[in-house]
Structures are given as C-alpha cells and as structure tokens.
Design an enzyme around this catalytic site. Structure first.
Site, PDB file in Angstrom:
ATOM      1  N   SER A 117       0.851  -1.188   0.000  1.00  0.00           N
ATOM      2  CA  SER A 117       0.000   0.000   0.000  1.00  0.00           C
ATOM      3  C   SER A 117       0.885   1.235   0.000  1.00  0.00           C
ATOM      4  O   SER A 117       1.973   1.234   0.584  1.00  0.00           O
ATOM      5  CB  SER A 117      -0.924   0.019   1.219  1.00  0.00           C
ATOM      6  OG  SER A 117      -1.584   1.277   1.319  1.00  0.00           O
ATOM      7  N   TYR A 142      -1.259  -0.772  10.712  1.00  0.00           N
ATOM      8  CA  TYR A 142      -1.536  -1.231   9.347  1.00  0.00           C
ATOM      9  C   TYR A 142      -0.461  -0.724   8.387  1.00  0.00           C
ATOM     10  O   TYR A 142       0.062  -1.474   7.551  1.00  0.00           O
ATOM     11  CB  TYR A 142      -2.916  -0.745   8.906  1.00  0.00           C
ATOM     12  CG  TYR A 142      -3.248  -1.092   7.475  1.00  0.00           C
ATOM     13  CD1 TYR A 142      -3.615  -2.396   7.123  1.00  0.00           C
ATOM     14  CD2 TYR A 142      -3.198  -0.134   6.476  1.00  0.00           C
ATOM     15  CE1 TYR A 142      -3.900  -2.723   5.812  1.00  0.00           C
ATOM     16  CE2 TYR A 142      -3.490  -0.454   5.154  1.00  0.00           C
ATOM     17  CZ  TYR A 142      -3.849  -1.751   4.838  1.00  0.00           C
ATOM     18  OH  TYR A 142      -4.130  -2.065   3.529  1.00  0.00           O
TER      19      TYR A 142
END
Length: 258
Positions: A117, A142
């Site tokens: 990401s 995350y």
C-alpha cells in the site's frame, strides 16, 4: 488467471465462503482447475500445514500472490501471541513464501507478488516494536505492516537476484473491500461515504494478474507498482537495505525459521 486456463489454488480461512467463490469462478471461466486450501495466516501452524498440503498436491508452483490483509481496530494477538495485523499482513505471508521458495525457484519463471500500500510511505518503524500491541494505533500498525510488505519484496528480490524468480509488489489503490475494522464506526462510516470513488476489486485484480502473468515482466524484479501498472519509487525507508535485513531476521525468528 482462471480465464487464462491456469491452475489456481486459493488459500482461505473460511472454507464455506471459499467454496462459493470457487464455484463462481469455475462457472464464469469454464476452468475446473480451481482449488481451495484452508489457511489461516494468523496461525503459523496453519501456514505450515497449508504449505505442506500444497506442496504435496501441486509439485509445480510458478506464482505466489500474497493478497490477504486486515486492519484491526483494537489490540489483538494471533494464535502465536503476535499483534494480529502484523501477523496476518506480513508474518504469515513471509513464512508461506519461505516454505514454498524452493518450488518457485525451480519454476522456469517463478514469481512472488506482494500486495502492499502507498500508506507505507507515511510511517517510520522500529523493528523491535513489530508484533507488539503496546501503544496501539490501528492505522499506524496497518501502515507498518504494509511497509514490511515492501521491504520483504525488495529483500527477497535481492537475495534471489541471480535466479529466474522475480519478486514485485504493488499498491492496489483505495479499493472498495471490507477492510476497515467493524469496531471503528467513524472510520467505517467515512469509508462508506467515499466508496463510490474507490477502485473496484476487479480493477485492482487486473494489476495483480499483470504482475503475475505478463511476459513484459519476465526479468523485472524488486519493483513497486502503482494501481495503473507503472513502476514507482517506494518510500525511502523501504529501500533501506540494513532495515530490510533486520526485518528479515526478526521475521525469521518470530516465524521459527532457521
């Protein structure tokens, strides 16, 4: 991949839901060579069992796509006592890759594709804190797991640069999936507001398939791709080779690898 006639093995922790997906894919593609194996990436024992079963059933493994990911809204631990987001997003895939690496290296064109990401560029990480639930913030944890995905990819490519196997990673974009944690209602509400502007899972899957199958990438390794199939520069921290090796060593220890 099923449309292209490839044998596809899906690793899922929910067997009933996985069978529904398998039947749907087989019907759409006309390809019966789609299989399911149970694998819970939050359990190192489950990853080991899955790898053993996979190796026995499918001696030739050409492509590994590490796709599964979660975002936990509160501090949780895996079956092995490791912070859950890090365990599922990085440690489980790291172990799975290592348990299959010999088969991928034996392939004429082995490939590892890791879904990362762009959020990996927004954090700085402390290797000693990875896998810990202390001072927990879900978005930071995350992001750190996604940074680990990129670092894993670049280090994997470096370690096997003289082989036929390639390792690349990608930012799938902001995708309309069920990633956001259910126990963070404000975050979920915000996600629903902007869902219509997100990429669909099918759109992101096109880029995954491109990295897995395109002949244009036969010799390209150690790269980070955008959702539009373009090579981009990963964050400066992700490119730190010393930090990559530290992460590798820490991950090997946590996963119980020699």
């Amino acid at each position: 991949m099923a449309d292209g006639g490839h044998t596809v093995v899906m690793l899922n922790r929910n067997t009933k839901r996985a069978e529904l997906v398998r039947d749907h894919i087989c019907k759409l593609s006309g390809n019966a060579q789609v299989f399911n194996l149970h694998c819970d990436l939050a359990s190192l024992a489950s990853v080991r069992q899955c790898a053993q079963t996979l190796r026995a059933a499918h001696p030739d493994i050409d492509v590994l796509v590490n796709n599964a990911g979660i975002m936990s809204g509160k501090p949780e631990r895996s079956a092995d006592g490791i912070e859950l987001t890090f365990a599922v997003n990085h440690l489980g895939p790291f172990l799975l890759t290592e348990l299959l690496i010999d088969r991928l290296l034996q392939s004429p064109q082995g490939r590892v594709v890791n879904l990362a990401s762009a959020i990996h560029t927004l954090v700085r990480t402390d290797i000693s804190r990875l896998g810990s639930t202390q001072r927990y913030k879900s978005m930071r944890v995350y992001a750190e797991s996604k940074l680990a995905n990129v670092m894993h990819t670049l280090q994997l490519a470096e370690r096997h640069q003289d082989s036929n196997m390639t390792a690349n990673c990608m930012h799938p974009g902001v995708v309309a999936t069920n990633l956001l944690p259910t126990d963070r209602p404000i975050l979920r509400w915000g996600g629903e507001l902007v869902r219509k502007f997100m990429r669909s899972p099918a759109e992101s899957a096109e880029t995954v398939a491109y990295l897995a199958l395109s002949e244009d990438l036969n010799t390209l390794t150690g790269k980070y791709f955008t959702p539009n199939k373009r090579v981009a520069e990963p964050g400066s921290l992700a490119k730190d080779s010393t930090l990559q090796r530290q992460l590798w060593d820490a991950s090997s220890q946590l996963a119980g690898l020699n």
